[in-house]
Design a protein around this motif. Structure first.
Motif, PDB file in Angstrom:
ATOM      1  N   LYS A  12       0.806  -1.218   0.000  1.00  0.00           N
ATOM      2  CA  LYS A  12       0.000   0.000   0.000  1.00  0.00           C
ATOM      3  C   LYS A  12       0.843   1.274   0.000  1.00  0.00           C
ATOM      4  O   LYS A  12       0.464   2.258  -0.638  1.00  0.00           O
ATOM      5  CB  LYS A  12      -0.938   0.008   1.215  1.00  0.00           C
ATOM      6  CG  LYS A  12      -2.122  -0.921   1.069  1.00  0.00           C
ATOM      7  CD  LYS A  12      -3.014  -0.818   2.298  1.00  0.00           C
ATOM      8  CE  LYS A  12      -4.366  -1.439   2.046  1.00  0.00           C
ATOM      9  NZ  LYS A  12      -5.222  -1.308   3.244  1.00  0.00           N
TER      10      LYS A  12
ATOM     11  N   ARG B 145       2.274   0.382  -4.457  1.00  0.00           N
ATOM     12  CA  ARG B 145       1.131   1.029  -5.108  1.00  0.00           C
ATOM     13  C   ARG B 145       1.504   2.419  -5.640  1.00  0.00           C
ATOM     14  O   ARG B 145       1.255   2.713  -6.810  1.00  0.00           O
ATOM     15  CB  ARG B 145      -0.053   1.099  -4.141  1.00  0.00           C
ATOM     16  CG  ARG B 145      -1.318   1.670  -4.749  1.00  0.00           C
ATOM     17  CD  ARG B 145      -2.379   1.884  -3.678  1.00  0.00           C
ATOM     18  NE  ARG B 145      -3.305   0.771  -3.590  1.00  0.00           N
ATOM     19  CZ  ARG B 145      -4.162   0.607  -2.584  1.00  0.00           C
ATOM     20  NH1 ARG B 145      -4.163   1.445  -1.567  1.00  0.00           N
ATOM     21  NH2 ARG B 145      -5.003  -0.397  -2.584  1.00  0.00           N
TER      22      ARG B 145
ATOM     23  N   GLN C  56       4.464   3.569  -6.442  1.00  0.00           N
ATOM     24  CA  GLN C  56       5.433   3.403  -7.536  1.00  0.00           C
ATOM     25  C   GLN C  56       4.722   3.054  -8.840  1.00  0.00           C
ATOM     26  O   GLN C  56       5.053   3.573  -9.899  1.00  0.00           O
ATOM     27  CB  GLN C  56       6.440   2.282  -7.210  1.00  0.00           C
ATOM     28  CG  GLN C  56       7.507   2.661  -6.222  1.00  0.00           C
ATOM     29  CD  GLN C  56       8.397   1.479  -5.833  1.00  0.00           C
ATOM     30  OE1 GLN C  56       8.152   0.337  -6.225  1.00  0.00           O
ATOM     31  NE2 GLN C  56       9.430   1.760  -5.052  1.00  0.00           N
ATOM     32  N   ILE C  57       3.742   2.170  -8.751  1.00  0.00           N
ATOM     33  CA  ILE C  57       3.009   1.742  -9.941  1.00  0.00           C
ATOM     34  C   ILE C  57       2.206   2.917 -10.513  1.00  0.00           C
ATOM     35  O   ILE C  57       2.189   3.138 -11.723  1.00  0.00           O
ATOM     36  CB  ILE C  57       2.082   0.542  -9.621  1.00  0.00           C
ATOM     37  CG1 ILE C  57       2.927  -0.686  -9.266  1.00  0.00           C
ATOM     38  CG2 ILE C  57       1.166   0.235 -10.795  1.00  0.00           C
ATOM     39  CD1 ILE C  57       2.128  -1.835  -8.675  1.00  0.00           C
ATOM     40  N   ILE C  58       1.557   3.673  -9.628  1.00  0.00           N
ATOM     41  CA  ILE C  58       0.766   4.825 -10.076  1.00  0.00           C
ATOM     42  C   ILE C  58       1.672   5.830 -10.802  1.00  0.00           C
ATOM     43  O   ILE C  58       1.313   6.366 -11.851  1.00  0.00           O
ATOM     44  CB  ILE C  58       0.015   5.473  -8.887  1.00  0.00           C
ATOM     45  CG1 ILE C  58      -1.095   4.514  -8.428  1.00  0.00           C
ATOM     46  CG2 ILE C  58      -0.555   6.828  -9.258  1.00  0.00           C
ATOM     47  CD1 ILE C  58      -1.723   4.866  -7.089  1.00  0.00           C
TER      48      ILE C  58
ATOM     49  N   ILE D 111       2.583   4.460 -14.229  1.00  0.00           N
ATOM     50  CA  ILE D 111       1.458   4.602 -15.167  1.00  0.00           C
ATOM     51  C   ILE D 111       1.397   6.047 -15.677  1.00  0.00           C
ATOM     52  O   ILE D 111       1.244   6.286 -16.877  1.00  0.00           O
ATOM     53  CB  ILE D 111       0.119   4.185 -14.501  1.00  0.00           C
ATOM     54  CG1 ILE D 111       0.099   2.667 -14.306  1.00  0.00           C
ATOM     55  CG2 ILE D 111      -1.078   4.632 -15.331  1.00  0.00           C
ATOM     56  CD1 ILE D 111      -1.080   2.154 -13.479  1.00  0.00           C
TER      57      ILE D 111
ATOM     58  N   ALA E 295       2.794  -1.679 -16.567  1.00  0.00           N
ATOM     59  CA  ALA E 295       2.474  -1.032 -15.292  1.00  0.00           C
ATOM     60  C   ALA E 295       1.032  -1.349 -14.886  1.00  0.00           C
ATOM     61  O   ALA E 295       0.749  -1.596 -13.711  1.00  0.00           O
ATOM     62  CB  ALA E 295       2.698   0.476 -15.386  1.00  0.00           C
ATOM     63  N   ARG E 296       0.112  -1.336 -15.870  1.00  0.00           N
ATOM     64  CA  ARG E 296      -1.294  -1.649 -15.569  1.00  0.00           C
ATOM     65  C   ARG E 296      -1.426  -3.107 -15.098  1.00  0.00           C
ATOM     66  O   ARG E 296      -2.198  -3.402 -14.184  1.00  0.00           O
ATOM     67  CB  ARG E 296      -2.183  -1.421 -16.802  1.00  0.00           C
ATOM     68  CG  ARG E 296      -2.439   0.040 -17.172  1.00  0.00           C
ATOM     69  CD  ARG E 296      -3.078   0.830 -16.062  1.00  0.00           C
ATOM     70  NE  ARG E 296      -4.324   0.233 -15.629  1.00  0.00           N
ATOM     71  CZ  ARG E 296      -5.466   0.876 -15.482  1.00  0.00           C
ATOM     72  NH1 ARG E 296      -5.533   2.156 -15.721  1.00  0.00           N
ATOM     73  NH2 ARG E 296      -6.539   0.245 -15.087  1.00  0.00           N
TER      74      ARG E 296
ATOM     75  N   GLN F 185       0.944  -4.871 -13.631  1.00  0.00           N
ATOM     76  CA  GLN F 185       1.533  -4.917 -12.296  1.00  0.00           C
ATOM     77  C   GLN F 185       0.539  -4.352 -11.267  1.00  0.00           C
ATOM     78  O   GLN F 185       0.419  -4.861 -10.164  1.00  0.00           O
ATOM     79  CB  GLN F 185       2.847  -4.120 -12.274  1.00  0.00           C
ATOM     80  CG  GLN F 185       3.655  -4.358 -11.012  1.00  0.00           C
ATOM     81  CD  GLN F 185       4.919  -3.524 -10.953  1.00  0.00           C
ATOM     82  OE1 GLN F 185       5.096  -2.584 -11.717  1.00  0.00           O
ATOM     83  NE2 GLN F 185       5.782  -3.863 -10.033  1.00  0.00           N
ATOM     84  N   GLN F 186      -0.187  -3.314 -11.662  1.00  0.00           N
ATOM     85  CA  GLN F 186      -1.189  -2.718 -10.781  1.00  0.00           C
ATOM     86  C   GLN F 186      -2.274  -3.760 -10.451  1.00  0.00           C
ATOM     87  O   GLN F 186      -2.704  -3.879  -9.304  1.00  0.00           O
ATOM     88  CB  GLN F 186      -1.818  -1.494 -11.442  1.00  0.00           C
ATOM     89  CG  GLN F 186      -2.790  -0.761 -10.543  1.00  0.00           C
ATOM     90  CD  GLN F 186      -3.389   0.463 -11.230  1.00  0.00           C
ATOM     91  OE1 GLN F 186      -3.680   0.422 -12.420  1.00  0.00           O
ATOM     92  NE2 GLN F 186      -3.557   1.523 -10.473  1.00  0.00           N
TER      93      GLN F 186
ATOM     94  N   CYS G  64      -0.857  -6.218  -7.945  1.00  0.00           N
ATOM     95  CA  CYS G  64      -0.697  -5.557  -6.651  1.00  0.00           C
ATOM     96  C   CYS G  64      -2.048  -5.433  -5.940  1.00  0.00           C
ATOM     97  O   CYS G  64      -2.186  -5.803  -4.773  1.00  0.00           O
ATOM     98  CB  CYS G  64      -0.052  -4.185  -6.834  1.00  0.00           C
ATOM     99  SG  CYS G  64       0.181  -3.256  -5.305  1.00  0.00           S
ATOM    100  N   GLU G  65      -3.053  -4.924  -6.655  1.00  0.00           N
ATOM    101  CA  GLU G  65      -4.377  -4.741  -6.046  1.00  0.00           C
ATOM    102  C   GLU G  65      -4.997  -6.098  -5.669  1.00  0.00           C
ATOM    103  O   GLU G  65      -5.648  -6.216  -4.635  1.00  0.00           O
ATOM    104  CB  GLU G  65      -5.310  -3.962  -6.972  1.00  0.00           C
ATOM    105  CG  GLU G  65      -4.853  -2.531  -7.244  1.00  0.00           C
ATOM    106  CD  GLU G  65      -4.653  -1.693  -5.983  1.00  0.00           C
ATOM    107  OE1 GLU G  65      -5.449  -1.819  -5.025  1.00  0.00           O
ATOM    108  OE2 GLU G  65      -3.682  -0.912  -5.944  1.00  0.00           O
TER     109      GLU G  65
END
Length: 158
Positions: free
Chosen positions: A22, A26, A28-30, A33, A51-52, A54-55, A58-59
């Motif tokens: 979190k 998270r 880093q990914i945002i 993107i 990246a999407r 990986q997001q 992660c989620e």
């Protein structure tokens, strides 16, 4: 709803991973993107799609951990009455009678089990054979290769 037994350490490890996902991964990914979006056309943008993806992982992991923690019955074996019996969370020293080999196992929840660290699942055949036994008892474990006998040398509530 069924509660899943988990040691205090197992719950801590999950909370640590959740915090990392979190607060570190998270964001880093945002950021990745947002940077990838600046590169223009999203259809051909491999960084954006990576990246999407990986997001999504992660989620998904965040939801999985939150679900596990919500259903966890955290058991602190150090606060249990130490009557010498093997229970969930016990650390057990065994003697494999056939080979005179000593092994130490800790009985943990399914998610925590890691045979390389001698952490065995409460649902494993060996743990099921050990539960309720005490020092000097013999546990017989049915394995694909036949029965294996273990003499219980020590039971600790660490």
């Amino acid at each position: 709803m069924n509660h899943t037994p988990m040691t205090v350490r197992g719950a801590e490890k999950l909370r640590e991973e959740l915090e990392y996902l979190k607060t570190v991964l998270r964001p880093q990914i945002i950021e990745a993107i947002a940077e990838a979006r600046e590169h223009g056309d999203l259809k051909e943008n491999a960084e954006y799609h990576a990246a999407r993806e990986q997001q999504g992982f992660c989620e998904g992991r965040i939801q999985e951990i939150e679900g596990k923690l919500a259903n966890a019955q955290v058991i602190d074996v150090t606060k249990m009455a130490s009557n010498g019996r093997i229970i969930f969370g016990s650390t057990v020293t065994l003697l494999k009678t056939e080979t005179e080999e000593e092994v130490v196992y800790r009985i943990v929840g399914d998610d925590e089990a890691d045979i390389k660290q001698n952490l065995i699942s409460i649902n494993s055949p060996i743990a099921r054979a050990l539960i309720g036994k005490e020092v000097d008892d013999v546990a017989v474990v049915k394995t694909p290769g036949g029965e294996v006998e273990y003499e219980i040398l020590d039971v600790q509530y660490l």
